[in-house]
Design a protein around this motif. Structure first.
Motif, PDB file in Angstrom:
ATOM      1  N   HIS A  17     -41.055  27.767  32.352  1.00  0.00           N
ATOM      2  CA  HIS A  17     -40.200  28.857  31.883  1.00  0.00           C
ATOM      3  C   HIS A  17     -39.545  29.477  33.110  1.00  0.00           C
ATOM      4  O   HIS A  17     -40.267  29.838  34.059  1.00  0.00           O
ATOM      5  CB  HIS A  17     -41.037  29.918  31.162  1.00  0.00           C
ATOM      6  CG  HIS A  17     -41.794  29.381  29.980  1.00  0.00           C
ATOM      7  ND1 HIS A  17     -42.929  28.612  30.125  1.00  0.00           N
ATOM      8  CD2 HIS A  17     -41.563  29.476  28.656  1.00  0.00           C
ATOM      9  CE1 HIS A  17     -43.357  28.256  28.920  1.00  0.00           C
ATOM     10  NE2 HIS A  17     -42.558  28.774  28.017  1.00  0.00           N
ATOM     11  N   ASP A  75     -36.306  31.116  27.512  1.00  0.00           N
ATOM     12  CA  ASP A  75     -36.557  32.124  26.472  1.00  0.00           C
ATOM     13  C   ASP A  75     -35.903  33.467  26.793  1.00  0.00           C
ATOM     14  O   ASP A  75     -35.638  34.248  25.895  1.00  0.00           O
ATOM     15  CB  ASP A  75     -38.070  32.378  26.360  1.00  0.00           C
ATOM     16  CG  ASP A  75     -38.832  31.167  25.854  1.00  0.00           C
ATOM     17  OD1 ASP A  75     -38.237  30.347  25.143  1.00  0.00           O
ATOM     18  OD2 ASP A  75     -40.024  31.053  26.184  1.00  0.00           O
ATOM     19  N   ASP A 123     -38.174  25.929  29.204  1.00  0.00           N
ATOM     20  CA  ASP A 123     -37.966  26.695  27.973  1.00  0.00           C
ATOM     21  C   ASP A 123     -37.304  28.010  28.376  1.00  0.00           C
ATOM     22  O   ASP A 123     -37.944  28.889  28.978  1.00  0.00           O
ATOM     23  CB  ASP A 123     -39.308  26.949  27.266  1.00  0.00           C
ATOM     24  CG  ASP A 123     -39.955  25.655  26.787  1.00  0.00           C
ATOM     25  OD1 ASP A 123     -39.376  24.572  27.013  1.00  0.00           O
ATOM     26  OD2 ASP A 123     -41.045  25.733  26.186  1.00  0.00           O
ATOM     27  N   HIS A 177     -34.797  25.326  20.702  1.00  0.00           N
ATOM     28  CA  HIS A 177     -36.026  26.107  20.872  1.00  0.00           C
ATOM     29  C   HIS A 177     -35.984  27.322  19.954  1.00  0.00           C
ATOM     30  O   HIS A 177     -36.343  28.417  20.357  1.00  0.00           O
ATOM     31  CB  HIS A 177     -36.170  26.503  22.350  1.00  0.00           C
ATOM     32  CG  HIS A 177     -37.522  27.032  22.729  1.00  0.00           C
ATOM     33  ND1 HIS A 177     -38.706  26.427  22.359  1.00  0.00           N
ATOM     34  CD2 HIS A 177     -37.888  28.124  23.463  1.00  0.00           C
ATOM     35  CE1 HIS A 177     -39.721  27.122  22.839  1.00  0.00           C
ATOM     36  NE2 HIS A 177     -39.261  28.160  23.505  1.00  0.00           N
ATOM     37  N   HIS A 235     -37.248  32.687  18.406  1.00  0.00           N
ATOM     38  CA  HIS A 235     -38.561  32.473  19.017  1.00  0.00           C
ATOM     39  C   HIS A 235     -39.720  32.927  18.136  1.00  0.00           C
ATOM     40  O   HIS A 235     -40.739  33.449  18.609  1.00  0.00           O
ATOM     41  CB  HIS A 235     -38.658  33.127  20.398  1.00  0.00           C
ATOM     42  CG  HIS A 235     -39.548  32.373  21.345  1.00  0.00           C
ATOM     43  ND1 HIS A 235     -40.917  32.504  21.360  1.00  0.00           N
ATOM     44  CD2 HIS A 235     -39.264  31.442  22.285  1.00  0.00           C
ATOM     45  CE1 HIS A 235     -41.429  31.717  22.280  1.00  0.00           C
ATOM     46  NE2 HIS A 235     -40.449  31.037  22.857  1.00  0.00           N
TER      47      HIS A 235
HETATM   48 ZN    ZN Z   1     -40.470  29.585  24.360  1.00  0.00          ZN
END
Ligand code: ZN
Length: 278
Positions: free
Chosen positions: A234, A13, A11, A82, A86
């Motif tokens: 992550h 981010d 992920d 995703h 967020h």
């Molecule tokens: Zn995330």
């Protein structure tokens, strides 16, 4: 012939999760930035093992870190959805959720040349509208729910939970659920997070966590002839050196144990004929 699939998922981010939580002072933002700084070492590692992974990339990251995202595409990994900003769907109105889904999918199409087939919600909290919105927008699978461990299943719409009443099951849909678990996510094992109301201070050594993740695979091998195990990572978490070393060892042991590595899209397509028709 038994077949045990492993999906390595990342992920991506960067700062998006911190911004969504209002953590916009320089130090928390730099924690997210670290994910971009080390994404290349994760790509190099995957390449060294010949593994195609799935990168769930927020629209924020695509538009803030274009070179790093181009590098993910160049390595032929799956690019999945995703969100843009967020924000967990459970906290959004239907219109807000739909607009964010469309905005992020447009960013993915610009980045990779095609829209996402897979979705993972920020912070794993779907709204009552998410399944319908994903079906409307042509998604093949979701990876945000925890109702199974090794066997994908049909996501339902219209479940009803009311205090003091039996659970009412909604109808299964065409959307394939690729189940996940907090226990197979790097964040709760490794991170330190302090907010006004809570402190999360996990900071586990990496190798015991990876041993647990390996045990999960070995149990899948023992209990089903065909299954999918999904690990969620992550870059700003797993990208630390001591965690990368442990991840490298885990992946090599999984390979020795016969794991078949593939993207979530490929695993979902392999699962589909095994599932009841919606
Ligand atoms: Zn995330």
């Amino acid at each position: 012939m038994p077949r045990h699939i492993v999906c390595l998922t990342f992920d991506f981010d960067t700062q998006a999760g911190f911004i969504a939580r209002g953590m916009i002072t320089p130090t928390p933002l730099s924690r997210g930035e670290f994910g971009a700084a080390v994404s290349g070492r994760i790509l190099d590692f995957l390449k060294s093992r010949g593994i195609a992974a799935t990168w769930f990339i927020s629209g924020f990251t695509i538009e803030s870190w274009p070179r790093e995202c181009d590098a993910v595409v160049a390595c032929s990994h799956e690019i999945a959805h995703h969100s843009w900003a967020h924000i967990p769907p459970a906290t959004q109105s239907r219109d807000e959720e739909e607009a964010d889904l469309v905005r992020a999918n447009d960013a993915i199409a610009r980045l990779s040349g095609r829209k996402a087939r897979g979705y993972r919600s920020p912070s794993w909290d779907l709204s009552e509208h998410t399944v319908d919105l994903l079906l409307d927008q042509g998604f093949l699978y979701d990876s945000s729910m925890m109702g199974a461990d090794y066997l994908p299943y049909r996501a339902r719409r219209g479940d009803a939970a009311k205090l003091g009443e039996p659970f009412r099951f909604g109808e299964p849909t065409a959307l394939i659920e690729m189940p996940i678990s907090w226990s197979l996510d790097d964040f709760p094992h490794f991170e330190f997070m302090r907010t006004a109301s809570t402190v999360l201070a996990s900071m586990q050594p990496a190798r015991p966590v990876m041993q647990s993740w390996l045990d999960e695979f070995l149990y899948m091998k023992k209990s089903v002839d065909w299954g999918v195990l999904t690990y969620t990572m992550h870059p700003y978490v797993i990208g630390r050196g001591y965690r990368m070393r442990a991840l490298e060892e885990l992946v090599d042991k999984l390979g020795d144990e016969g794991a078949v590595f593939m993207t979530m899209e490929a695993a979902a397509r392999e699962a589909e004929p095994r599932l009841p028709r919606p």
